[in-house]
Design a protein around this motif. Structure first.
Motif, PDB file in Angstrom:
ATOM      1  N   ASP A 127       0.669  -1.224  -0.083  1.00 58.16           N
ATOM      2  CA  ASP A 127       0.228  -0.123  -0.188  1.00 58.16           C
ATOM      3  C   ASP A 127       0.779   1.371   0.307  1.00 58.16           C
ATOM      4  O   ASP A 127       0.664   2.095  -0.592  1.00 58.16           O
ATOM      5  CB  ASP A 127      -0.951  -0.153   1.270  1.00 58.16           C
ATOM      6  N   ASN A 142       0.360   3.814  -3.013  1.00 62.68           N
ATOM      7  CA  ASN A 142      -0.287   5.366  -2.702  1.00 62.68           C
ATOM      8  C   ASN A 142       0.950   6.216  -3.086  1.00 62.68           C
ATOM      9  O   ASN A 142       0.401   7.291  -3.296  1.00 62.68           O
ATOM     10  CB  ASN A 142      -0.540   5.165  -1.220  1.00 62.68           C
ATOM     11  N   ILE A 196       0.361   7.039  -6.889  1.00 69.40           N
ATOM     12  CA  ILE A 196      -0.893   7.388  -6.852  1.00 69.40           C
ATOM     13  C   ILE A 196      -0.840   9.222  -6.655  1.00 69.40           C
ATOM     14  O   ILE A 196      -1.108   9.872  -7.332  1.00 69.40           O
ATOM     15  CB  ILE A 196      -2.231   6.954  -5.830  1.00 69.40           C
ATOM     16  N   ASP A 197      -0.298   9.393  -5.313  1.00 62.68           N
ATOM     17  CA  ASP A 197       0.104  10.881  -5.050  1.00 62.68           C
ATOM     18  C   ASP A 197       0.991  11.341  -5.918  1.00 62.68           C
ATOM     19  O   ASP A 197       0.732  12.639  -6.469  1.00 62.68           O
ATOM     20  CB  ASP A 197       0.664  10.753  -3.615  1.00 62.68           C
ATOM     21  N   LYS A 255      -7.026  11.078  -9.384  1.00 61.15           N
ATOM     22  CA  LYS A 255      -6.942  10.312  -8.275  1.00 61.15           C
ATOM     23  C   LYS A 255      -7.079   9.010  -8.285  1.00 61.15           C
ATOM     24  O   LYS A 255      -8.249   8.683  -8.149  1.00 61.15           O
ATOM     25  CB  LYS A 255      -7.637  10.902  -7.177  1.00 61.15           C
ATOM     26  N   ASP A 301      -7.732   4.949  -7.685  1.00 59.00           N
ATOM     27  CA  ASP A 301      -7.827   3.997  -6.813  1.00 59.00           C
ATOM     28  C   ASP A 301      -7.371   2.742  -7.314  1.00 59.00           C
ATOM     29  O   ASP A 301      -6.762   2.618  -8.343  1.00 59.00           O
ATOM     30  CB  ASP A 301      -9.508   3.725  -6.686  1.00 59.00           C
TER      31      ASP A 301
END
Length: 607
Positions: free
Chosen positions: A358, A362, A365-366, A375, A377
């Motif tokens: 994760d 993440n 993704i950021d 953004k 998922d």
């Protein structure tokens, strides 16, 4: 395919023969009636004098290697015989930095040896050497033997002879036919001073001061300057690896499509990583071709864009997140669904039982948001610790990114690392028993390999099944320049089993719903013409959409001068028989500053 970096043992080196005896240098007149270099080399790939002592072998030094584990120098006879099959050059292995200099006339006494770079199990050809030498310098400052020109006229169109069945397919004992086969020509020049003229770069320079050129500019060219590998029988004979006898800092920083202009000259070696290699004493001048990273078009409102991208062992400690984000946002135009391969766990290669990713996902993704993208998922299934191959402790896996403003994910409980996902029929339509879920994770096909990740997506009310894959690598396969011809591809046995398993799963979906939209994609680690692809396509269940492109654009990876397909997006009949657009977006494979060794692929269609 193994990572170009991790597969190296050391930069610019060839592992040394098992000798620690340094050369002895003397100064005295040459002796007469000595064995000549062409007597040592002979007319086959192995020396007729292997294992024997030779005395006072005369030659002029054409190159000196003072670095790495294979220190020594090359000598060449200035009085060649009239047999084109017998090389006039040979490498003298000294183990320590030699005192010889280019232009020295020397005589060498020592033992003739056949050294196989990478070891006998690699299947590589051997290099004929003189080991444990005593070297006598006769004179210095002599003119070097004229270089033999390697060009489009001199290199035959046929690549290699078929190996001798009585020798398990080895070509070692076959008489060399340098006018008929490219590999025979290169072997007949082993150790000699050779030259290429202005040549196009077909594999970018790497951290080991290597690049590849082609001496056949019209041989299967890509539209961006590379050379397409289009079949097992079309190996591209004009490819040649270039290294430098100088310092790494002086080596040109080249991309595909650049030109190494003028004279590039030096001894012809044979290395573990690439086979025949011109070790340049003199390098041509780099001419920039101006290659730029590609950008695909934005998907239209009614088009679903699905992409695959191998991010090469991405973990939180890497410094490539911003660059990967820019590739996804700026060059892939923020696809609706992105299948990522080689996402590592939260502490990368540290082997402490961590399997969650994760933090890695993440962080990407950021970075995408920071680059101006959506953004995303995400969905994935954590693997069992150290069971999916890849870098030890890294626990690589496939991950779905999706833009929730454009597409939704159908979550269905039950998917985990060991439970196989199945197919059911509900209200006349196919559905997965778990979403996301892994296909047959206990099947032997996936031993020490990444298990496929299946998920259901909904776009504008239509269900799309996506299966993310990362098949077993080509590690262990014999190279194109192997002594065994054709070379063995032992790794494809597992990929064939993997392809059968995925094809069978897709057929289950299509059995439940004939017109289901199924996208099977990822790092297949095999070519669009391979047996792996044929098994994935079996029965018409899937079709590799990269074959919709012109042949000059069919590549996702660049290896040893061959632009080739490893990453694929395969589509079910309902997608194939409708309008779709496919793009191989070349942002990595052709560039020396690549952030991954794979180019991403993107498919756009209307479910």
């Amino acid at each position: 395919m193994p990572s170009k970096n991790s597969s190296r043992l050391a930069a610019l080196t060839v592992a040394a023969v098992c000798s620690t005896v340094s050369a002895v240098f003397l100064t005295s007149p040459a002796h007469a009636d000595a064995i000549r270099i062409h007597d040592i080399q002979g007319a086959t790939r192995t020396s007729p004098l292997a294992g024997k002592q030779v005395t006072d072998v005369a030659g002029v030094v054409t190159g000196v290697r003072t670095y790495g584990s294979s220190k020594g120098f090359w000598i060449q006879d200035t009085a060649p015989d009239d047999d084109p099959a017998t090389s006039e050059g040979v490498f003298v292995f000294t183990s320590s930095a030699p005192k010889a200099a280019a232009g020295d006339a020397v005589t060498v006494s020592g033992t003739v040896s056949e050294y196989v770079p990478g070891g006998a199990s690699s299947g590589n050809q051997s290099v004929t050497e003189i080991t444990k030498p005593t070297v006598t310098v006769v004179s210095s400052g002599n003119a070097l033997p004229a270089a033999t020109v390697i060009d489009a006229k001199s290199v035959p169109a046929a690549y290699a002879p078929a190996g001798d069945p009585a020798a398990n397919g080895s070509v070692n004992a076959l008489p060399l036919r340098p006018s008929k086969y490219a590999l025979d020509l290169y072997e007949s020049l082993e150790g000699m001073n050779v030259r290429v003229g202005s040549s196009r770069v077909v594999t970018a320079s790497d951290a080991y001061a290597e690049l590849w050129v082609t001496v056949k500019p019209h041989e299967n060219p890509t539209r961006r300057g590379g050379t397409v590998y289009g079949s097992y029988g079309s190996q591209n004979t004009g490819r040649l690896q270039i290294q430098s006898l100088g310092t790494v800092a002086d080596f040109p920083t080249a991309n595909v499509g650049d030109t190494l202009a003028g004279r590039t000259e030096g001894p012809l070696d044979y290395t573990q990583f690439g086979g025949y290699t011109l070790v340049a004493r003199e390098l041509g001048t780099l001419g920039k071709g101006g290659l730029e990273r590609e950008t695909t078009r934005k998907q239209k409102r009614g088009e679903l864009a699905v992409a695959t991208y191998n991010v090469e062992n991405l973990d939180p400690a890497d410094g490539t997140f911003a660059a990967h984000a820019a590739a996804i946002v700026d060059h892939l135009q923020s696809p609706d669904v992105v299948s990522l391969e080689e996402i590592q766990d939260n502490n990368g290669a540290k082997d402490d039982g961590t399997v969650a990713a994760d933090v890695t996902v993440n962080k990407l993704i950021d970075a995408i948001v920071a680059a101006g993208g959506p953004k995303y998922d995400w969905r994935s299934v954590d693997p069992v610790n150290d069971q999916d191959g890849g870098e030890p402790g890294g626990n690589i896996r496939q991950v779905f990114l999706f833009n929730p403003e454009r597409v939704s994910f159908t979550d269905r409980a039950g998917g985990d690392s060991t439970t196989p996902v199945g197919v059911t029929r509900t209200h006349g339509r196919a559905a997965l028993t778990a979403s996301p879920g892994r296909i047959a994770p206990a099947d032997e096909a996936w031993k020490n390999s990444r298990k496929p990740l299946a998920g259901e997506f909904v776009f504008r009310g239509k269900t799309v099944f996506v299966i993310a894959n990362h098949f077993a690598s080509k590690g262990g396969d014999q190279g194109l320049t192997a002594q065994y011809q054709p070379p063995a591809r032992s790794s494809e046995t597992q990929r064939h089993a993997q392809a059968d398993a995925v094809n069978g799963f897709v057929k289950e979906i299509l059995k439940a719903q004939k017109n289901a939209d199924v996208v099977t994609l990822g790092d297949i680690n095999d070519f669009e013409f391979s047996g792996t692809a044929q098994r994935l396509e079996d029965g018409g269940a899937l079709w590799s959409a990269i074959k919709s492109l012109p042949k000059s654009e069919r590549y996702t990876y660049d290896y040893q001068g061959n632009s080739q397909v490893l990453d694929q997006i395969l589509i079910s009949p309902s997608i194939r028989h409708d309008d779709f657009a496919y793009d191989s977006v070349h942002v990595n494979s052709e560039f020396n500053d690549q952030i991954s060794d794979h180019d991403p692929q993107v498919l756009r269609f209307r479910p």
